[in-house]
Design a protein around this motif. Structure first.
Motif, PDB file in Angstrom:
ATOM      1  N   LEU A  45      -4.691  12.975 -17.354  1.00 25.69           N
ATOM      2  CA  LEU A  45      -5.886  12.776 -16.559  1.00 25.69           C
ATOM      3  C   LEU A  45      -6.992  12.209 -17.434  1.00 25.69           C
ATOM      4  O   LEU A  45      -7.143  12.578 -18.606  1.00 25.69           O
ATOM      5  CB  LEU A  45      -6.343  14.095 -15.937  1.00 25.69           C
ATOM      6  N   GLN A  46      -7.777  11.315 -16.863  1.00 28.08           N
ATOM      7  CA  GLN A  46      -8.884  10.728 -17.600  1.00 28.08           C
ATOM      8  C   GLN A  46      -9.827  11.809 -18.124  1.00 28.08           C
ATOM      9  O   GLN A  46     -10.341  11.726 -19.234  1.00 28.08           O
ATOM     10  CB  GLN A  46      -9.648   9.751 -16.698  1.00 28.08           C
ATOM     11  N   SER A  47     -10.025  12.849 -17.318  1.00 28.65           N
ATOM     12  CA  SER A  47     -10.928  13.930 -17.718  1.00 28.65           C
ATOM     13  C   SER A  47     -10.355  14.782 -18.846  1.00 28.65           C
ATOM     14  O   SER A  47     -11.086  15.557 -19.475  1.00 28.65           O
ATOM     15  CB  SER A  47     -11.240  14.818 -16.510  1.00 28.65           C
ATOM     16  N   ASP A  48      -9.043  14.662 -19.137  1.00 28.01           N
ATOM     17  CA  ASP A  48      -8.424  15.432 -20.220  1.00 28.01           C
ATOM     18  C   ASP A  48      -8.313  14.654 -21.518  1.00 28.01           C
ATOM     19  O   ASP A  48      -7.912  15.209 -22.533  1.00 28.01           O
ATOM     20  CB  ASP A  48      -7.017  15.885 -19.797  1.00 28.01           C
ATOM     21  N   SER A  49      -8.626  13.360 -21.481  1.00 27.92           N
ATOM     22  CA  SER A  49      -8.479  12.545 -22.679  1.00 27.92           C
ATOM     23  C   SER A  49      -9.698  12.710 -23.592  1.00 27.92           C
ATOM     24  O   SER A  49     -10.839  12.583 -23.133  1.00 27.92           O
ATOM     25  CB  SER A  49      -8.335  11.065 -22.302  1.00 27.92           C
ATOM     26  N   PRO A  50      -9.488  12.971 -24.882  1.00 34.72           N
ATOM     27  CA  PRO A  50     -10.620  13.045 -25.803  1.00 34.72           C
ATOM     28  C   PRO A  50     -11.163  11.672 -26.188  1.00 34.72           C
ATOM     29  O   PRO A  50     -12.143  11.579 -26.927  1.00 34.72           O
ATOM     30  CB  PRO A  50     -10.030  13.770 -27.016  1.00 34.72           C
ATOM     31  N   GLN A  51     -10.539  10.601 -25.679  1.00 40.29           N
ATOM     32  CA  GLN A  51     -10.970   9.239 -25.990  1.00 40.29           C
ATOM     33  C   GLN A  51     -11.922   8.719 -24.917  1.00 40.29           C
ATOM     34  O   GLN A  51     -11.949   9.205 -23.780  1.00 40.29           O
ATOM     35  CB  GLN A  51      -9.757   8.316 -26.088  1.00 40.29           C
ATOM     36  N   LEU A 401      -9.970  11.190 -35.696  1.00 42.94           N
ATOM     37  CA  LEU A 401     -10.245  12.596 -35.425  1.00 42.94           C
ATOM     38  C   LEU A 401     -11.170  12.663 -34.219  1.00 42.94           C
ATOM     39  O   LEU A 401     -12.216  12.023 -34.194  1.00 42.94           O
ATOM     40  CB  LEU A 401     -10.903  13.274 -36.627  1.00 42.94           C
ATOM     41  N   ALA A 402     -10.754  13.423 -33.193  1.00 47.93           N
ATOM     42  CA  ALA A 402     -11.545  13.515 -31.967  1.00 47.93           C
ATOM     43  C   ALA A 402     -11.618  14.959 -31.492  1.00 47.93           C
ATOM     44  O   ALA A 402     -10.673  15.741 -31.665  1.00 47.93           O
ATOM     45  CB  ALA A 402     -10.938  12.632 -30.866  1.00 47.93           C
ATOM     46  N   LEU A 403     -12.748  15.305 -30.887  1.00 51.51           N
ATOM     47  CA  LEU A 403     -12.967  16.624 -30.306  1.00 51.51           C
ATOM     48  C   LEU A 403     -13.450  16.464 -28.880  1.00 51.51           C
ATOM     49  O   LEU A 403     -14.239  15.553 -28.578  1.00 51.51           O
ATOM     50  CB  LEU A 403     -14.013  17.411 -31.108  1.00 51.51           C
ATOM     51  N   MET A 404     -12.991  17.347 -27.995  1.00 48.68           N
ATOM     52  CA  MET A 404     -13.495  17.362 -26.631  1.00 48.68           C
ATOM     53  C   MET A 404     -13.818  18.788 -26.223  1.00 48.68           C
ATOM     54  O   MET A 404     -12.982  19.688 -26.367  1.00 48.68           O
ATOM     55  CB  MET A 404     -12.489  16.765 -25.647  1.00 48.68           C
ATOM     56  N   LEU A 405     -15.022  18.986 -25.717  1.00 45.78           N
ATOM     57  CA  LEU A 405     -15.471  20.279 -25.224  1.00 45.78           C
ATOM     58  C   LEU A 405     -15.583  20.211 -23.715  1.00 45.78           C
ATOM     59  O   LEU A 405     -16.408  19.466 -23.178  1.00 45.78           O
ATOM     60  CB  LEU A 405     -16.833  20.640 -25.843  1.00 45.78           C
ATOM     61  N   GLN A 406     -14.717  20.942 -23.007  1.00 49.40           N
ATOM     62  CA  GLN A 406     -14.764  20.995 -21.546  1.00 49.40           C
ATOM     63  C   GLN A 406     -15.511  22.266 -21.180  1.00 49.40           C
ATOM     64  O   GLN A 406     -14.927  23.318 -20.901  1.00 49.40           O
ATOM     65  CB  GLN A 406     -13.354  21.002 -20.959  1.00 49.40           C
ATOM     66  N   ALA A 407     -16.864  22.180 -21.189  1.00 51.68           N
ATOM     67  CA  ALA A 407     -17.692  23.365 -20.999  1.00 51.68           C
ATOM     68  C   ALA A 407     -17.567  23.935 -19.599  1.00 51.68           C
ATOM     69  O   ALA A 407     -17.658  25.146 -19.404  1.00 51.68           O
ATOM     70  CB  ALA A 407     -19.150  23.032 -21.307  1.00 51.68           C
ATOM     71  N   SER A 408     -17.370  23.072 -18.596  1.00 52.85           N
ATOM     72  CA  SER A 408     -17.241  23.515 -17.210  1.00 52.85           C
ATOM     73  C   SER A 408     -16.551  22.408 -16.424  1.00 52.85           C
ATOM     74  O   SER A 408     -16.188  21.365 -16.982  1.00 52.85           O
ATOM     75  CB  SER A 408     -18.606  23.828 -16.611  1.00 52.85           C
ATOM     76  N   PHE A 411     -19.181  19.460 -16.730  1.00 49.13           N
ATOM     77  CA  PHE A 411     -19.753  18.952 -17.981  1.00 49.13           C
ATOM     78  C   PHE A 411     -18.717  18.974 -19.091  1.00 49.13           C
ATOM     79  O   PHE A 411     -18.023  19.970 -19.308  1.00 49.13           O
ATOM     80  CB  PHE A 411     -20.953  19.791 -18.403  1.00 49.13           C
ATOM     81  N   SER A 412     -18.621  17.862 -19.802  1.00 53.96           N
ATOM     82  CA  SER A 412     -17.772  17.781 -20.989  1.00 53.96           C
ATOM     83  C   SER A 412     -18.449  16.913 -22.030  1.00 53.96           C
ATOM     84  O   SER A 412     -19.315  16.082 -21.718  1.00 53.96           O
ATOM     85  CB  SER A 412     -16.390  17.218 -20.645  1.00 53.96           C
ATOM     86  N   ALA A 413     -18.055  17.106 -23.279  1.00 57.02           N
ATOM     87  CA  ALA A 413     -18.610  16.328 -24.388  1.00 57.02           C
ATOM     88  C   ALA A 413     -17.468  15.892 -25.295  1.00 57.02           C
ATOM     89  O   ALA A 413     -16.459  16.602 -25.451  1.00 57.02           O
ATOM     90  CB  ALA A 413     -19.633  17.148 -25.164  1.00 57.02           C
ATOM     91  N   ARG A 414     -17.620  14.704 -25.887  1.00 55.06           N
ATOM     92  CA  ARG A 414     -16.614  14.158 -26.776  1.00 55.06           C
ATOM     93  C   ARG A 414     -17.273  13.644 -28.051  1.00 55.06           C
ATOM     94  O   ARG A 414     -18.407  13.152 -28.023  1.00 55.06           O
ATOM     95  CB  ARG A 414     -15.861  13.005 -26.113  1.00 55.06           C
ATOM     96  N   ALA A 415     -16.538  13.717 -29.158  1.00 56.30           N
ATOM     97  CA  ALA A 415     -16.990  13.129 -30.425  1.00 56.30           C
ATOM     98  C   ALA A 415     -15.766  12.672 -31.197  1.00 56.30           C
ATOM     99  O   ALA A 415     -14.697  13.298 -31.117  1.00 56.30           O
ATOM    100  CB  ALA A 415     -17.795  14.137 -31.237  1.00 56.30           C
ATOM    101  N   SER A 416     -15.895  11.569 -31.909  1.00 57.14           N
ATOM    102  CA  SER A 416     -14.755  11.061 -32.671  1.00 57.14           C
ATOM    103  C   SER A 416     -15.212  10.343 -33.923  1.00 57.14           C
ATOM    104  O   SER A 416     -16.319   9.781 -33.980  1.00 57.14           O
ATOM    105  CB  SER A 416     -13.908  10.118 -31.811  1.00 57.14           C
ATOM    106  N   LEU A 417     -14.350  10.376 -34.915  1.00 56.23           N
ATOM    107  CA  LEU A 417     -14.511   9.616 -36.153  1.00 56.23           C
ATOM    108  C   LEU A 417     -13.189   8.894 -36.367  1.00 56.23           C
ATOM    109  O   LEU A 417     -12.130   9.525 -36.434  1.00 56.23           O
ATOM    110  CB  LEU A 417     -14.812  10.550 -37.321  1.00 56.23           C
TER     111      LEU A 417
END
Length: 637
Positions: A45-51, A401-408, A411-417
């Protein structure tokens, strides 16, 4: 209206519209739960991708006729030449990256032309015929896609065979025909079918235009320049065979030709012609059982280009590339995965290429690893590493390296290097002009971060991303020294995109993008010079669209596209250069369709580009299309 004021207006309008909700029947379709395949070796799912993946869905692709104009509407992408004469060359600028920094994929496999500048495929060859949807992955993506995926990748995903809704036992026939200004005609025919073990799809697309003069007459000139026409033909097909429930084989073929006229340069007419031919056979094999899946991909791309210049004669450029990708993915849990694979890419200039001896080429073998782990119920981390061994040159590696926070749910947040690379082209290494066999890959490092606000039912979504990218060892050309790894390019910017339903029948979508770059280069005296101006690349772009779905099978869409000011350079007939500043412009487009017959399988449509006949410049000395109206019909039997 200057670019700051317009950006602010777009930002406020999009944000305000997305928060306007109306109760009632949900008639506007959304893509909140799109399944994406770009950025991983399995569907998710698009919402599950950390990219940072965005999707142009099938309905939008079906309403479009030109790939360049469609991509030009997306956040962070500028297609220079999108509204120029159809036969004029086009460049992709993703996040201020040069054309060669964006990798175009077809079903996850690269479309390459080793004989072209930077190895990029000619966008004029790529028809939307046979394309189901498009996925855009922003940021460095060499981990899975190798060289050239510096600014991002654009994945064109082909249609698969589908069941005929009218009669499942017989194939579906799809017909399309349309006409527009400047003697332009386009049409297509395709057949598709589906059964328990076999899917198939085959299609043909035709485009022809008389066009306008590619170059514009100099001010005060009484000369009348000739029209420059173009023609493109595309054949595509695929078969998916499932001998067992666990195994599938999908051979595919795409063949395209493009012929066009081109002028001598800025403000200069010319009787020149250009031809390009691309052949791409491929095969995909997939096996899955329980928590393990195995895959294999092979693609071959052959390109033949010829420039027939009235002054300099004929120049032929012929090349081929092959890529093999073998991989496996283990999914012990729903959001924990391990992918391991190896890619081999081989690029060649064929012997008939002018100015070369033998068959110059380059091969790269790259094992890679990608691991995703759900650390907590709301936190997913993904890491990857790739090792690139290039024939005859030093090895090089990339990481992600990527992180995804699925707070609710909302709302979600992503960060990558991540890092990416682009190998020098064969021409830069072994060509007749300024070749340098000691060139090293250009290497990019990028930090991306973003937040997504999405209503679970798809009533609205907001996506905000910021990025900082640095590309080192940029390859430049010097008339005295040839090709060198010399400059450094840094870019910083943001993208805001959103969709929403104002009412059950009225939807809004839009985006605003801003990017500022800085190019650092030696000044020849031990110091460094810097510039933040990039030819034909605006800092600010934006789009705002409204779509109304009527009570009858009727749809209307109105959209506005803004391009900010940007510098340009052109050369006269004596090769003297002149720098100019191009004004910002706003284009308004309109589209309407009406569906007929019992199954609504006959679609009549009108597509008007540049509704207000805005006068603007994409490339100095070259013309753009005024108001164009495309009228046509499509029928499925």
């Amino acid at each position: 209206m200057n670019r700051i004021h317009l950006s602010t207006l777009l930002l406020l309008f999009v944000t305000g519209s997305l928060l306007a909700q109306t109760e009632g029947e949900q008639l506007i379709s959304t893509s909140a739960e799109e399944v994406v395949v770009t950025g991983a070796k399995f569907a998710q799912l698009q919402s599950d991708s950390p990219q940072n993946v965005s999707v142009i869905d099938s309905a939008t692709v079906a309403r479009s006729t030109d790939l360049g104009q469609l991509l030009n509407e997306q956040a962070g992408i500028v297609i220079n030449g999108a509204y120029s004469n159809p036969g004029k060359d086009k460049s992709v600028f993703l996040r201020n990256g040069a054309n060669q920094y964006t990798l175009i994929l077809l079903d996850g496999q690269p479309l390459l032309d080793p004989s072209s500048l930077g190895g990029a495929v000619d966008l004029r060859l790529l028809s939307l015929d046979g394309i189901e949807r498009i996925e855009i992955l922003r940021g460095p993506q060499s981990l899975l896609y190798g060289s050239d995926a510096v600014a991002g990748v654009i994945n064109l995903i082909s249609k698969k065979g589908a069941e005929n809704p009218a009669s499942p036992k017989r194939p579906a026939l799809h017909l399309r025909a349309a006409a527009q200004n400047y003697g332009t005609l386009d049409g297509g025919i395709s057949v598709s079918g589906h059964s328990q073990k076999l899917d198939y799809q085959v299609g043909y697309d035709y485009f022809k235009t008389d066009g306008i003069s590619e170059a514009v007459e100099p001010e005060g000139s009484t000369a009348e320049y000739n029209e420059d026409g173009a023609k493109r033909q595309t054949v595509n097909g695929s078969v998916t065979y499932r001998p067992t429930p666990n195994l599938s084989l999908r051979p595919a073929l795409r063949y395209a030709t493009f012929d066009g006229d081109y002028d001598a340069g800025s403000f200069q007419d010319g009787a020149n012609t250009y031809t390009n031919e691309m052949l791409m056979p491929s095969i995909a094999v997939d096996y899955s059982k329980n928590k393990l899946s195995l895959g294999g991909r092979y693609s071959y791309t052959k390109s033949d280009r010829a420039f027939n210049d009235a002054v300099f004669g004929t120049s032929n450029f012929n090349a081929s590339s092959q890529q093999t990708d073998v991989f496996g993915t283990w999914l012990p849990t729903e959001k924990t995965y391990l992918t391991a694979g190896v890619q081999h890419r081989d690029e060649r200039l064929r012997p008939e290429d002018p100015g070369t001896n033998g068959q110059p080429g380059m091969a790269t073998t790259s094992p890679y690893l990608q691991l995703g782990v759900q650390l907590t119920p709301i936190l997913l981390t993904e890491a990857g590493y790739r090792f690139n061994s290039r024939s005859g040159y030093d090895a090089q590696s990339n990481y992600s390296l990527a992180l995804m926070l699925q707070a609710s749910e909302t709302f979600s947040a992503r960060a990558s290097l991540s890092s990416a690379y682009q190998n020098p082209t064969i021409d830069q290494l072994e060509g007749p002009f300024g070749a340098n066999p000691d060139l090293q890959p250009q290497v990019a490092t990028s930090v991306d971060a973003g937040v997504v606000l999405r209503e679970p039912d798809g009533d609205y979504s907001l996506n905000f991303n910021v990025f900082r990218r640095i590309i080192k060892d940029v390859v430049t050309y010097d008339f005295a020294l040839g090709y060198q790894n010399r400059d450094e390019l840094s870019d910083i910017g943001f993208e805001l995109s959103g969709t929403g339903t104002i009412s059950p029948r009225l939807a809004v979508n839009g985006n605003v993008s801003y990017v500022k770059g800085k190019l650092s280069q030696p000044d020849g005296n031990g110091g460094t010079t810097e510039t933040d101006d990039f030819y034909r690349r605006p800092r600010t772009t934006g789009m705002l669209g409204l779509t109304y779905t009527g009570y009858a099978p009727f749809l209307v869409r109105l959209s506005a596209h803004y391009t900010g000011e940007r510098p340009d350079i052109y050369f006269d007939e004596n090769f003297s250069s002149f720098e100019v500043e191009l004004d910002p412009y706003l284009i308004v487009n309109a589209y309407a369709e009406y569906r007929l017959l019992k199954r609504e399988n006959l679609r009549l449509f009108v597509d008007v580009k540049n509704l207000t006949n805005t006068d603007f410049v994409e490339v100095t000395g070259f013309g753009v299309l005024g108001t164009t109206a495309r009228i046509g019909a499509s029928l499925t039997l």
